[in-house]
Every structure is written in structure tokens, then in C-alpha cells.
Design an enzyme around this catalytic site. Structure first.
Site, PDB file in Angstrom:
ATOM      1  N   LYS A   1      36.053  32.447  42.336  1.00 63.54           N
ATOM      2  CA  LYS A   1      35.297  33.518  41.705  1.00 63.54           C
ATOM      3  C   LYS A   1      34.779  33.048  40.352  1.00 63.54           C
ATOM      4  O   LYS A   1      35.529  32.545  39.530  1.00 63.54           O
ATOM      5  CB  LYS A   1      36.204  34.740  41.521  1.00 63.54           C
ATOM      6  CG  LYS A   1      35.529  35.949  40.903  1.00 63.54           C
ATOM      7  CD  LYS A   1      34.558  36.594  41.868  1.00 63.54           C
ATOM      8  CE  LYS A   1      34.001  37.889  41.288  1.00 63.54           C
ATOM      9  NZ  LYS A   1      32.922  38.440  42.105  1.00 63.54           N
TER      10      LYS A   1
ATOM     11  N   HIS B   1      41.352  37.927  42.366  1.00 62.91           N
ATOM     12  CA  HIS B   1      40.340  37.279  43.191  1.00 62.91           C
ATOM     13  C   HIS B   1      40.769  35.852  43.532  1.00 62.91           C
ATOM     14  O   HIS B   1      41.723  35.320  42.955  1.00 62.91           O
ATOM     15  CB  HIS B   1      38.989  37.229  42.462  1.00 62.91           C
ATOM     16  CG  HIS B   1      38.244  38.526  42.479  1.00 62.91           C
ATOM     17  ND1 HIS B   1      37.535  38.963  43.572  1.00 62.91           N
ATOM     18  CD2 HIS B   1      38.102  39.485  41.537  1.00 62.91           C
ATOM     19  CE1 HIS B   1      36.979  40.136  43.293  1.00 62.91           C
ATOM     20  NE2 HIS B   1      37.315  40.470  42.069  1.00 62.91           N
TER      21      HIS B   1
END
Length: 231
Positions: free
Chosen positions: A139, A135
Site C-alpha cells: 500500500k 493494509h
């Protein structure tokens, strides 16, 4: 429709933009600096609430909406140890609550693929199972709600697996910037590896939910979108 938007990060801003494009009104916006505005009176001026925050605040936000008597839709993750309490509170108050860890149609299709893969590998004890996700660095939750949902599917389908572990050898997180979200279950032995890959290229707000008519869906109950269906 008058919407209470609880959580005003990337997802919240995307939801607001699309809601306005579709002719809805964001009646109430709650972020870290305006939590005092999350009152019963303010919520009761709205038709529904959309809640995208974090594990420390999601439960309280959802309960506040249910107490105010408005339907609430949540995509927050990391709080599901309190899910039964929230469900019971919703039912006792004759409220309406919808939850999913990911609103993407593609992700829910991927849930079905993951479930099928787990079923196929149920008797293949020579294969080990792991899950990796990548990610962007912004995140907040690790592992993500999507990764947890995938891991829990494996536990449901493969009895010899008793729990998931957030460790490098099990669910491995790899945060990069900038990057599309990627999640890939992996089953492997020395001679072969099976690795389906999901790439999520953009945020997916719950646009379909607020376009539903105030009819059958918004009857008092709790709902969970999971593996492509609601229950």
C-alpha cells in the site's frame, strides 16, 4: 469502448482483465515507463480514461485527459488539495470527470454507517474518536483515501473536532503482508469502546462506470461518488 488506462499496478491490471472480459479494448496503457505516451493525440483515440496512479501524478493525468476532451474516471488518492482546481478546469472546458476514494459498494455503505455513528456521538463529549487501518505492505498512500474520507465525515458531523491528525493516537496505520484491508473507526471512554470494522477482501475496480451507456451520465460536469451517491 476504447479505454485509456493510466496506471498499471495491481488495480490497473485488474481493470484491464475485467475490461477485456466485457468486450472493451484497452487502447492506451500508461505506466511509469511509458509516460511519454500520455499525449493529447493518443488520448483522443480513446473513448474514456481510467486513472489509478498516485498523489504526485494524478492531477496532471486528469488535466491531460480533460485537455484531450475525453471523460476521465479517477480513483487516485492523496491529491485532493487540488480538487477545486481540477473541478474548475473541467467545467471551463465543458469536460466530464468522475472521482471517488473507493469504488466498493460495501465501503460506501460503511461510509453511511460511519456518518451515522458520528451523528450519534456528536453530543457524547466523554468519548474520544480514533481511526485505525491495516493494509498490505505494498500500500503506497498512508493514510488511505478511504481513511481520510471517514475522518472527514467525522469532522462534518462533530463540530468540536477541527482536523484529523495522522498520528498513532488518531489515524493509526498498520501495514502487514499479506493481509486484507481493514479500517475501523473507534469511539471510546474508559468503561466502553464502540468499534465498527470494515474488511475489504479484494480490490474493487470501477466496472460499473464503463458499462454505463454514453447518455445522461457522460454529460459535461464533475461528479464525486461519496457516501453512496454521486454529486
Amino acid at each position: 469502448m476504447k479505454i485509456a488506462l493510466i496506471g498499471y499496478g495491481k488495480m490497473g491490471k485488474t481493470i484491464e482483465e475485467i475490461a477485456l472480459q466485457r468486450g472493451h479494448t484497452v487502447q492506451l496503457k500508461i505506466d511509469i515507463d511509458s509516460q511519454a505516451d500520455l499525449t493529447k493525440e493518443n488520448l483522443q483515440n480513446c473513448d474514456m480514461a481510467i486513472e489509478f496512479t498516485g498523489p504526485n501524478s494524478a492531477k496532471g493525468n486528469i488535466l491531460a485527459c480533460l485537455e484531450a476532451g475525453i471523460p476521465v474516471l479517477s480513483g487516485s488518492t492523496g491529491w485532493l488539495e487540488d480538487r477545486n482546481e481540477v473541478d474548475n478546469y473541467c467545467k471551463n472546458r465543458n469536460g466530464t470527470f468522475l472521482y471517488t476514494s473507493n469504488f466498493s459498494v460495501g465501503v460506501n455503505i460503511f461510509f453511511e454507517l460511519n456518518k451515522k455513528l458520528a451523528q450519534l456521538m456528536k453530543g457524547q463529549e466523554a468519548y474520544e474518536i480514533s481511526l485505525e487501518e491495516i493494509h498490505h505492505t505494498q500500500k503506497k498512500d498512508a493514510p488511505s483515501g478511504t481513511a481520510i474520507s471517514l475522518a472527514e465525515q467525522v469532522l462534518q458531523e462533530i463540530p468540536r473536532k477541527k482536523k484529523w491528525v495522522n498520528a498513532a493516537s488518531k489515524i493509526r496505520k498498520n501495514w502487514r503482508s499479506p493481509v486484507n484491508g481493514k479500517t475501523r473507526p473507534r469511539v471510546r471512554i474508559v468503561s466502553s469502546t464502540i468499534r465498527p470494522l470494515m474488511i475489504l477482501r479484494s480490490y474493487t475496480p470501477p466496472t460499473a462506470a464503463w458499462d454505463l451507456q454514453w447518455g445522461q451520465f457522460w454529460q459535461p460536469n464533475t461528479f464525486m461518488i461519496k457516501k453512496g451517491s454521486s454529486a
